[in-house]
Each structure stands twice: as structure tokens, then as C-alpha cells.
Design a protein around this motif. Structure first.
Motif, PDB file in Angstrom:
ATOM      1  N   TYR A 145      -5.571   8.491   4.211  1.00  0.00           N
ATOM      2  CA  TYR A 145      -6.323   7.247   4.108  1.00  0.00           C
ATOM      3  C   TYR A 145      -5.724   6.266   5.118  1.00  0.00           C
ATOM      4  O   TYR A 145      -4.522   6.275   5.381  1.00  0.00           O
ATOM      5  N   LEU A 146      -6.582   5.408   5.671  1.00  0.00           N
ATOM      6  CA  LEU A 146      -6.132   4.504   6.729  1.00  0.00           C
ATOM      7  C   LEU A 146      -6.638   3.085   6.504  1.00  0.00           C
ATOM      8  O   LEU A 146      -7.813   2.863   6.216  1.00  0.00           O
ATOM      9  N   TYR A 147      -5.710   2.130   6.641  1.00  0.00           N
ATOM     10  CA  TYR A 147      -6.056   0.709   6.590  1.00  0.00           C
ATOM     11  C   TYR A 147      -5.563   0.073   7.879  1.00  0.00           C
ATOM     12  O   TYR A 147      -4.404   0.252   8.271  1.00  0.00           O
TER      13      TYR A 147
ATOM     14  N   VAL B 204      -1.779   1.158   8.276  1.00  0.00           N
ATOM     15  CA  VAL B 204      -1.145   1.576   7.029  1.00  0.00           C
ATOM     16  C   VAL B 204      -1.755   2.927   6.669  1.00  0.00           C
ATOM     17  O   VAL B 204      -2.973   3.045   6.488  1.00  0.00           O
ATOM     18  N   ILE B 205      -0.896   3.934   6.594  1.00  0.00           N
ATOM     19  CA  ILE B 205      -1.367   5.301   6.374  1.00  0.00           C
ATOM     20  C   ILE B 205      -0.847   5.824   5.033  1.00  0.00           C
ATOM     21  O   ILE B 205       0.336   5.683   4.718  1.00  0.00           O
ATOM     22  N   LYS B 206      -1.753   6.433   4.265  1.00  0.00           N
ATOM     23  CA  LYS B 206      -1.359   7.082   3.030  1.00  0.00           C
ATOM     24  C   LYS B 206      -1.744   8.561   3.107  1.00  0.00           C
ATOM     25  O   LYS B 206      -2.918   8.906   3.284  1.00  0.00           O
ATOM     26  N   LEU B 207      -0.770   9.449   2.994  1.00  0.00           N
ATOM     27  CA  LEU B 207      -1.027  10.877   3.029  1.00  0.00           C
ATOM     28  C   LEU B 207      -1.934  11.276   1.863  1.00  0.00           C
ATOM     29  O   LEU B 207      -1.695  10.897   0.718  1.00  0.00           O
TER      30      LEU B 207
ATOM     31  N   GLN C  93       4.677   8.659   0.618  1.00  0.00           N
ATOM     32  CA  GLN C  93       3.259   8.865   0.911  1.00  0.00           C
ATOM     33  C   GLN C  93       2.640   7.781   1.778  1.00  0.00           C
ATOM     34  O   GLN C  93       1.641   8.022   2.453  1.00  0.00           O
ATOM     35  N   VAL C  94       3.210   6.575   1.753  1.00  0.00           N
ATOM     36  CA  VAL C  94       2.599   5.443   2.456  1.00  0.00           C
ATOM     37  C   VAL C  94       3.597   4.848   3.441  1.00  0.00           C
ATOM     38  O   VAL C  94       4.774   4.677   3.129  1.00  0.00           O
TER      39      VAL C  94
END
Length: 505
Positions: free
Chosen positions: A252-254, A344-347, A332-333
Motif C-alpha cells: 500500500y502506498l501513501y 509511506v509504504i506498507k508491505l 511493515q510500514v
């Protein structure tokens, strides 16, 4: 004495019949002479035109293997090439009201063409003028060259399929027959035969038989590569050659940047961002990193990304972290900065996984008032929900697709996470979970409602990806060999129906 003996006797005696008295010739008037001359000239001109047109239609544009592609067949492929380019016309400056053989390619267009899959190597032998116009290259020539590439690849694969004994199955033949019947019904409704319609739309010499043959070739070339199977050893060997091309992660990407917070000028444009704006962007990113919310509308999904693609888009640090450090049961983040932008990346997922085979049904939202007698999207959805609640089976799902699927059989093989992410974030999240045959769910998206019914596990993502790569590499190799000996005749190609108008054809 018989007549034959009498003739023989006369010949022996040297006697011959007396010559018939000559009649006095009548002199034709100048008017009659002129009329005859006009008739002869018209006959010669039109006979020459028809003969020339027949000659043009019989010309060979290129050869693939032992198959010669004549002008009428080239027309079918060319028309498809042009038709598929309609949506890109505005990007490359094509005038949709002017024939393609009356417009020249520009250097500005060349910058966009590779994005749309058009090979620009054709232009290597030409030079643009100071205004950036290729005076010696029309769009018809470039489109014809692109068509040549399509034909070479299509027939290269088709020839291999024929050599392997491959033939289309009953469903494929039925699909072709259905399209032909549909076209014929259109022709009849317009008061013409199918052959007349094909000649009018595609060009002189094109007819129903030629189009059906074209359809068989195209369908065969499209389906045959999907039948190619590779052994575990072949897949493993290709994977070892370049693991980085096949190993992927999903996340996921912000994203936030200083310009998001910049003030607005009086004319409505954005002002240059200040240090204060940059500080706000960073604070926003840090807040998301401390409490990541995947449901946030600004969060997007990046599914099945390779290390190279992540490095290019978000930086080497992000790629290294995702592939070497991040873990679903650990960190994870993480927040990253690249080119004044905060990511901001969340695996979400890492490593190989099993794809799904499924039945898919999509009910599109009504874009306008529904015609009388037709079901609204809302009514369709209600009917499907009630039916599947009462009979939660694969057979009933197929029945719903048959009723509401607009001709699609809904079968999806080897459904991957990236395709699910392309539909909706909620579909992607559902796909991350473990599912079995019979699992069913519906999803409300911006464009409509999607139904998925899992029929079983597909192949692993890695096997599918490597197999596709091997297949594409095989296609490219036979295409290159065929292209080297295709003998493309551009003059013959220009005898085809190349003067199409994008706006009306």
C-alpha cells in the motif's frame, strides 16, 4: 458427280469461282468517326482503370513463410491498426477529419508513439525539417509499417500453430461465425450484400470469405501461444537467469509533497511551495507512518512490483527495505523521501503465491436513463443477490453470468493480485486472503458491482510469469526471423485502403 469431286476437279483444272463484284464503299461521316473514336477511348480508359485496380489488388505487400499477403488481406490488418489508434489521435496531433495519407508525421508525435506500442525505427531513414515535420512520411506510411509488424508476428505464430497441428476449438469457431452473421445482418439491413459491405468498409477486393479467413488467422495466432507448456526444469532455468525480473512484492502506498500544501495564486495556479509547505507534507507523511490506514482514499495499491520498478519510482532505499527487511510479522510500514516527495509504504504481500481460477460478473452502473423494458443496474444486482443467496453454486453463478454478463462467459484463469488491485482496493484486499473453491463475494466499486466466485486454485504467480516470458521470447524470436525475410513492399502497401479518416472510419 458429287459436290466434293466437282470441287476437286475444278481445283485440278485450275478453275476457281468467279470473284464477287465489289460494292462501292460508303464514306463514314466525320460525326460517326468521332463517335467511334470516343467509344474506343472510353473503352481503353475504363478497361485500363479496371485492369489497373485488379493489378493493384493482386499485389503482394509482404510474405511470411510461404504465405503472401495481398492488398485485400493487408486492408483488414491495416483497418484494425488504425482503429486501435483512434483514442490516441489527439496525443500525436492527428487531424481526425483528414485522410491519413494527407498528413505528415511530426517529431512531437514521435515522443509519444513508443508509449502506444508503435515502433518508430521506420523513421530512421528520414529527416524532419526545421518545423519538426517529416515531409516524406505520411501517417498512412507509418501506420502501414506498424501493420506490417503486426502481420509478421501474427503469421509467424500462425504458421507455427499450423505446423504443430493446432486448430481452433468449437467455441472459437462459433465466435467467428457469430461475428460474421452479425456483420451480414448489418449488410442486409443496409440493403447490400456482405461482400459489398466489406468492399465498402475495407477496400476493393475485400469480401466476406477474406474477412473470415483473416479472423481465423488472428484467433489462431492469439490462442496458440497459451497452449504452450514448459517443464519445471525450463521454468527454473529461466528464473535463475534473472530472478530480479520475477521476484515481486505488493504494498500500500501513501504519497505527499510540499506542492500539495502550496497556496493558490489569484489566477488559480499553485504558488511555489515554501519550507513551511514542505514541513506540513513531512508531518502528514509521518502521521500516516505512525498510524497507517489502508482504507484512506489517498492510499493506493502497488501489486506485484519488481525491485527495479520500485527503485525507479520510489528509490533504492525503498526497494532494498521491501525486499530485504520488511516482513508481515515484523516491520511493515516505513517512510521514504525521494525528489522532495514523501512515500509511506506498507508491505501487503511478499514472495510467490497461488493464483485463483474464478467466475467474474460485473454489473456496470447506469450511465444514463435506462430504455423502457430494460433492467436497471439496481434491479440486476438485486436479482443476482437473491439468486445467489438461494443457490450458492458454481452452476447458478454461470447462469447469472449467462443472464446478465453481456455475452461474456466470465471465466478468469490464474487471477493475479495486480489484476485484482486494478479493479478496486477492496478486491485486492480480499485476494490477499486464502480462498477455496466455492468462495463467493461481491464488491461495490466506483464503476459498478463486481461478483467473484472462486472455482479453484490456479498456477503459481512465478510459474505463470516465467511461462509468459518464455512464450514472449519465443514469439519475438520467430517474429525477428520472419521480419528479416518478409520482403515488405511499401508501394504495394500504399495501394491498399490507407487513406482512412480517424474520425469517421
Amino acid at each position: 458427280m458429287s459436290a466434293s469431286r466437282e470441287r476437286k476437279k475444278r481445283m485440278q483444272d485450275g478453275n476457281t469461282p468467279a470473284a464477287a463484284p465489289q460494292k462501292k464503299k460508303k464514306k463514314l461521316s466525320e460525326g460517326w468517326l468521332l463517335a467511334i473514336c470516343v467509344v474506343l477511348v472510353v473503352a481503353l480508359v475504363f478497361g485500363g482503370i479496371f485492369g489497373f485496380r485488379a493489378y493493384q489488388r493482386s499485389r503482394t505487400v509482404l510474405t511470411v513463410g510461404s504465405h503472401e499477403v495481398k492488398v485485400p488481406e493487408f486492408n483488414f490488418f491495416y483497418n484494425n491498426t488504425v482503429g486501435s489508434f483512434k483514442n490516441y489521435a489527439s496525443y500525436v496531433g492527428i487531424d481526425t477529419a483528414t485522410a491519413l495519407d494527407k498528413q505528415n508525421v511530426t517529431t512531437n508525435a514521435v515522443t509519444y508513439l513508443p508509449i502506444f506500442g508503435v515502433d518508430t525505427s521506420y523513421l530512421a531513414d528520414y529527416q524532419a525539417n526545421d518545423e519538426g515535420v517529416y515531409e516524406d512520411v505520411t501517417w498512412a506510411q507509418l501506420m502501414a509499417s506498424a501493420t506490417k509488424d503486426v502481420i509478421v508476428q501474427t503469421y509467424a505464430v500462425y504458421n507455427e500453430a499450423v505446423a504443430a497441428g493446432y486448430t481452433l476449438d468449437e467455441d472459437d469457431i462459433a465466435e467467428i461465425d457469430s461475428e460474421m452473421a452479425s456483420i451480414e445482418s448489418v449488410a442486409v439491413a443496409q440493403g447490400e450484400t456482405a461482400d459489398e459491405l466489406f468492399a465498402r468498409v475495407f477496400g476493393n477486393g475485400c469480401d466476406a470469405e477474406g474477412y473470415r479467413n483473416y479472423m481465423v488467422v488472428v484467433h489462431t495466432a492469439a490462442h496458440y501461444p497459451t497452449t504452450l507448456k514448459y517443464t519445471d526444469e525450463e521454468i527454473s532455468a529461466r528464473y535463475e537467469e534473472s530472478k530480479e525480473d520475477f521476484d515481486v512484492v505488493s504494498f500500500y502506498l501513501y504519497t505527499t509533497k510540499a506542492s500539495d500544501y502550496a497556496a493558490e495564486n489569484e489566477d488559480g495556479t499553485k504558488a511555489d511551495p515554501t519550507e513551511e509547505d514542505a514541513a506540513k507534507a513531512k508531518a502528514d507523511a509521518e502521521s500516516m507512518a505512525n498510524d497507517f490506514r489502508a482504507a484512506n482514499d489517498a492510499v493506493t495499491v502497488c501489486a506485484d512490483y519488481t525491485k527495479a520498478s520500485i527503485t525507479s519510482s520510489y528509490g533504492e532505499e525503498a526497494a532494498t527495505w521491501l525486499f530485504e527487511t520488511a516482513a508481515l510479522d515484523g516491520e511493515q510500514v516505513k517512510l521514504f523521501e525521494k525528489d522532495d516527495t514523501y512515500y509511506v509504504i506498507k508491505l501487503a504481500a511478499k514472495g510467490d503465491y497461488q493464483s485463483y481460477n474464478a467466475l467474474e460478473l460485473f454489473i456496470k452502473n447506469d450511465s444514463e436513463e435506462v430504455a423502457e423494458g430494460e433492467m436497471t443496474a439496481e434491479r440486476k444486482i438485486a436479482a443476482i443477490n437473491a439468486s445467489m443467496k438461494a443457490d450458492h453454486t458454481e452452476e447458478n453463478m454461470k447462469a447469472m453470468i449467462e443472464t446478465y454478463g453481456n455475452g461474456s462467459n466470465g471465466v478468469v484463469e490464474n487471477m493475479m493480485r495486480n489484476s485484482m488491485a486494478g479493479v478496486d482496493k477492496s478486491v485486492f484486499a480480499w485476494g490477499l486472503e486464502k480462498h477455496k473453491a466455492g468462495d463467493f463475494s461481491s464488491f461495490i466499486t466506483d464503476n459498478g458491482t463486481m461478483y467473484l466466485f472462486i472455482t479453484g486454485e490456479g498456477d503459481t504467480r512465478l510459474n505463470v510469469s516465467v511461462s509468459n516470458t518464455l512464450s514472449n521470447e519465443w514469439i519475438n524470436s520467430i517474429k525477428e526471423a520472419a521480419s528479416a525475410s518478409c520482403g515488405y513492399d511499401e508501394d504495394a502497401a500504399m495501394a491498399a485502403n490507407v487513406g482512412l479518416v480517424l474520425g469517421t472510419n
